[in-house]
Design an enzyme around this catalytic site. Structure first.
Site, PDB file in Angstrom:
ATOM      1  N   SER A 144      57.493  53.793  71.909  1.00 26.56           N
ATOM      2  CA  SER A 144      56.878  54.661  72.913  1.00 26.56           C
ATOM      3  C   SER A 144      55.391  54.392  72.881  1.00 26.56           C
ATOM      4  CB  SER A 144      57.144  56.132  72.587  1.00 26.56           C
ATOM      5  OG  SER A 144      56.304  56.985  73.339  1.00 26.56           O
ATOM      6  N   TYR A 157      57.203  63.499  67.186  1.00 26.62           N
ATOM      7  CA  TYR A 157      57.801  62.330  67.849  1.00 26.62           C
ATOM      8  C   TYR A 157      56.950  61.093  67.642  1.00 26.62           C
ATOM      9  CZ  TYR A 157      59.789  59.503  71.666  1.00 26.62           C
ATOM     10  OH  TYR A 157      60.360  58.499  72.416  1.00 26.62           O
TER      11      TYR A 157
END
Length: 293
Positions: A144, A157
């Site tokens: 990501s 995350y």
């Protein structure tokens, strides 16, 4: 036989494993690879999702990447493939996303996210590397842009994606002498069921805060949701993301990393050129612009 037909016939003799294919990027990637002639073993966690994705060149497999029995069964399926096809690639896509200020997220939720987003990826790589050595294949780790720059509230995350970035770098250098490629994909905003759950997840976390915590972080949680939803409006489609990921398998010349979406490219560039304090100020201003008035 035409060149494209020969190429499709060649691809049909190779297997690709894609994890997390129930929805979103994984689902789109599996379908894109299948359309290019690869035989895809598509990891899903439920029978209902298996029925939904089953199709030409797509064979669903029940695969929770934190379940060693599931992983062992997948390895046996590849080794006993009736067509004796080689494993061309592993695409590590399965992940969960839980975002909250560090203080308020229970340690068990931190551990659960690392179990899936880091240790599950490691387990898949360790299990399938013997087959990838044989084919001189490719590992694609779906990270990501949060693995490059972590905004306030995204620590849980982002921490897992930073870890995935680091292990991917080490792995690439370990496997290079043996002809196995390691590629990292860094998506920004991509339309998916996960991205549409931002508000409900944030509301649940906010409701579970103490009144004191809400006074500290209520505005931040509101801004996180507002900012995320603004990104979703201009997000890349899952299908486009799937095409980009599929290209990393089919193209002969590849980079070590790819971003998906203009937002991801911009954040990576800013993170590269700006000092930390300047970037902190810019990100803080972006958050504050989405605080409730």
């Amino acid at each position: 036989m035409t060149k494209s037909a020969k190429q499709t016939e060649s691809f049909a003799q190779e297997i690709i494993v894609v994890t997390g294919t129930s929805t979103g990027i994984g689902n789109a990637t599996a379908k894109e690879l299948a359309s290019r002639g690869y035989y895809v073993l598509a990891g899903v966690r439920r029978d209902i999702d298996a029925d939904a994705i089953r199709g030409t060149n797509i064979e669903p497999v029940i695969l929770d990447i934190t379940n060693q029995i599931h992983i062992t069964n997948l390895v046996k399926r590849i080794k006993k493939d009736p067509e004796k096809r080689l494993l061309r690639a592993l695409i590590n896509n399965a992940a969960i996303e839980i975002n909250a200020p560090l203080e308020v997220l229970h340690l068990s939720e931190w551990r659960r996210q690392f179990e899936v987003n880091v240790f599950g990826q490691v387990a898949m790589i360790q299990a399938l590397l013997p087959s990838l050595f044989q084919s001189r294949g490719t590992i694609v780790n779906i990270s990501s842009i949060g693995g490059k720059a972590a905004m306030a509230g995204y620590g849980p995350y982002a921490s897992t994606k930073f870890a995935l970035e680091g292990l991917s770098d080490a792995l690439r250098r370990e496997l290079q002498p043996f002809g196995v490629k390691v590629i990292v994909i860094e998506p920004g905003g991509v339309t998916s069921p996960m991205s549409l759950q931002v508000r409900s997840k944030a509301e649940k976390i906010t409701n579970e805060m103490t009144s004191e915590q809400r006074s500290r972080y209520g505005g931040l949680m509101y801004a996180m949701v507002s900012l995320a939803e603004s990104y979703i409006k201009n997000a890349v489609s899952a299908e486009k993301a799937g095409q980009i990921i599929a290209n990393t398998i089919t193209n002969k010349r590849t980079h070590t990393r790819y971003t998906i979406g203009q937002d991801a490219a911009m954040v990576r560039f800013m993170n590269w050129i700006l000092p930390d304090r300047i970037l902190d100020k810019l990100l803080a201003q972006s958050n504050k612009s989405h605080y409730p008035s």
